[in-house]
Design a protein around this motif. Structure first.
Motif, short mmCIF file in Angstrom:
data_model
loop_
_atom_site.label_atom_id
_atom_site.label_comp_id
_atom_site.label_asym_id
_atom_site.label_seq_id
_atom_site.Cartn_x
_atom_site.Cartn_y
_atom_site.Cartn_z
N ASP A 130 26.78 -7.91 -42.40
CA ASP A 130 26.80 -6.44 -43.07
C ASP A 130 25.50 -6.67 -43.70
N ALA A 131 24.91 -7.77 -44.75
CA ALA A 131 24.26 -8.01 -45.33
C ALA A 131 23.01 -8.05 -44.37
N LEU A 132 22.69 -8.37 -43.49
CA LEU A 132 21.60 -8.36 -42.31
C LEU A 132 21.36 -6.78 -42.39
N ALA A 133 22.46 -6.36 -41.46
CA ALA A 133 22.17 -4.57 -40.68
C ALA A 133 22.68 -3.69 -42.16
N GLY A 134 22.11 -4.02 -43.33
CA GLY A 134 22.08 -3.35 -44.50
C GLY A 134 22.41 -2.47 -45.16
N ARG A 135 23.62 -2.64 -44.47
CA ARG A 135 24.89 -2.24 -44.77
C ARG A 135 25.38 -2.14 -46.28
N PHE A 176 15.59 -12.80 -41.62
CA PHE A 176 17.25 -12.81 -42.08
C PHE A 176 16.68 -11.77 -43.81
N ASN A 177 15.66 -10.48 -43.32
CA ASN A 177 14.99 -8.65 -43.71
C ASN A 177 16.02 -8.63 -44.67
N ILE A 178 17.52 -8.92 -45.38
CA ILE A 178 18.11 -8.26 -46.18
C ILE A 178 17.86 -7.15 -46.63
#
Length: 497
Positions: A382-387, A418-420
């Motif tokens: 979820d973090a990596l998906a920008g949620r 890893f572009n959070i």
């Protein structure tokens, strides 16, 4: 914000832990003969082996910390490559040529040869999975007379630094005869690994034929003690000479003269989602940055045992502060009740506390803040998906090469894996590409700091603090290593009075 009192370890817990450790170190104590050569060094380590001490896994760092397995090169304080089993090297396009040190023997008595080096490097390069230092790197090694050539698919200025990774240790041929890599009696360092008792303990004896000179201690006895309470008790009771990774919550009850706090190349960072949600607005990112009081987090959550961040790169990289320049930020806007969700994880005990502190600070500034805290395995995607609007992460800022350019590219390039922060900035990309391609040395360090400045100017991330590892050394310990990269611990110079 009211700071919590220091968390003290109950004396009963220390007593129970001490009893637990007495049995673990009993065998080591019996072998700790005081004589002309002094005592054996008793070490309490945090994590037991996960892969039978195979150098192709993270267990390689244990072999390095015990000075039993060595690499072609080593890193100095600045992260520059220095001679080890290789005496010098030169680059020609995609190929690097390394001269192998003469007069080196493995612990089984066989000689270090270019062919032995090629065997070790080839085993690593063809392993599945590969050691992480070779992730995405196509590397081949060949013997050429008394030298070794290392060729990569594309020109790579970091080949020497990569070869410093403990996962690329050079071992004797005997290590590779079974289904797994067995380092027992196969290294080149001042101490020979002689016995491994599963995940409980390990023993090493001094290797008198070591090429670098005779070690000062006759041997090392290692006990793996995952429980932090027990490790602290081992130092307090004198049952261990060197104790790694003492938890912050227990450091206060120990004799402070026995504790060394070592800055780690790890930064606790507040990543802001620049692509969508509240923090797509640069002025609100600036408002969040201005609202954060990192010093109170260091004092309250880490009990003062961390360093307030001035940038993404901390004191473990001593050149960073010297090359850092002031950064111009966007003007802060007004939150006016803007709702944001902050994510983090429970795997690192301090992060939920950090999240709670940030929630209070940002709410005071006018944001409405919701927290989403889970185990890392359940929240990473979820973090990596920008949620999330923001995410708190404890992140290593140098990988095994000792170079921070890879971390910066991974976390902040538009194509970073890893572009959070979901950052897509042409200015940042340009700076990161320049840093990644720069030659090793001053030019690369300056380019890295220019890339850091570009990231900070975008307010894509707010660095909070740099973590420390707390190491305990008993009063009689002389010259134990205090290594930010956690590659050294007991060296040839370490001994116990």
């Amino acid at each position: 914000m009211r700071l919590p009192a220091r968390r003290l370890l109950p004396a009963t817990a220390l007593t129970a832990a001490s009893a637990l450790l007495t049995g673990c170190f009993a065998g080591a104590e019996n072998t700790a003969d005081a004589g002309a050569d002094g005592k054996r060094v008793r070490v309490a380590m945090m994590q037991p082996p996960r892969s039978g001490l195979s150098p192709l896994s993270d267990d390689a760092f244990k072999l390095s910390r015990w000075s039993t397995a060595e690499t072609l090169v080593k890193l100095d304080e600045d992260g520059d490559a220095r001679p080890a089993l290789a005496t010098k090297w030169q680059q020609s396009g995609r190929t690097w040529t390394f001269e192998i040190r003469d007069g080196v023997t493995f612990h089984d008595g066989t000689k270090l040869t270019p062919e032995a080096v090629v065997t070790s490097l080839t085993k690593a390069a063809t392993a599945s999975p590969k050691p992480r230092i070779l992730d995405g790197v196509d590397l081949t090694a060949k013997a050429a007379g008394d030298k070794v050539t290392v060729t990569t698919a594309t020109e790579d200025p970091l080949v020497p630094q990569r070869l410093s990774s403990p996962q690329l240790s050079i071992l004797a041929a005997k290590a590779y005869q079974g289904k797994t890599v067995d380092p027992v009696g196969a290294g080149t360092g001042p101490f020979e690994l002689t016995k491994v008792n599963g995940t409980a303990s390990a023993s090493l004896d001094r290797y008198d034929a070591y090429w670098g000179g005779k070690a000062k201690a006759p041997g090392i006895d290692v006990t793996f003690v995952p429980d932090g309470t027990a490790r602290a008790a081992a130092l307090r009771s004198g049952e261990a000479d060197i104790v790694e990774a003492i938890p912050v919550s227990q450091a206060a009850v120990l004799d402070q003269d026995l504790i060394t706090e070592v800055p780690m190349p790890r930064t606790n960072t507040f990543y802001l989602n620049t692509e969508q949600g509240a923090f797509k607005d640069a002025s609100l990112r600036a408002a969040a940055r201005e609202a954060i009081d990192a010093e109170s987090i260091v004092e309250g959550v880490y009990e003062g045992r961390a360093d307030v961040a001035e940038g993404l790169l901390g004191p473990a990289l001593p050149w960073a502060s010297e090359l850092r320049s002031p950064v111009e930020h966007a003007k802060a806007g007004r939150p006016n009740g803007t709702e944001i969700t902050i994510g983090t994880f429970t795997d690192r005990a301090e992060l939920p506390e950090v999240a709670a502190a940030l929630q209070q600070q940002l709410q005071k500034a006018g944001f409405k803040v919701k927290l989403d805290i889970r185990e890392y395995a359940n929240i990473e995607s979820d973090a990596l998906a920008g949620r999330f609007d923001a995410f708190i992460l404890s992140r290593a800022t140098v990988l095994d090469s000792g170079d921070p350019a890879a971390y910066l590219y991974s976390d902040f390039a538009s194509k970073g894996t890893f572009n959070i922060a979901q950052l897509a900035s042409p200015e940042v990309d340009k700076a990161l590409q320049k840093a990644s391609g720069a030659k090793v040395g001053d030019a690369r360090r300056k380019a890295v700091m220019a890339a850091e400045a570009a990231v900070l100017a975008a307010d894509a991330a707010v660095p909070l603090l740099h973590e420390r590892v707390i190491q305990g050394d008993a009063a009689g310990v002389v010259d134990a290593a205090h290594d930010p990269r956690e590659r050294e611990l007991v060296t040839a110079d370490t001994y116990v009075k």
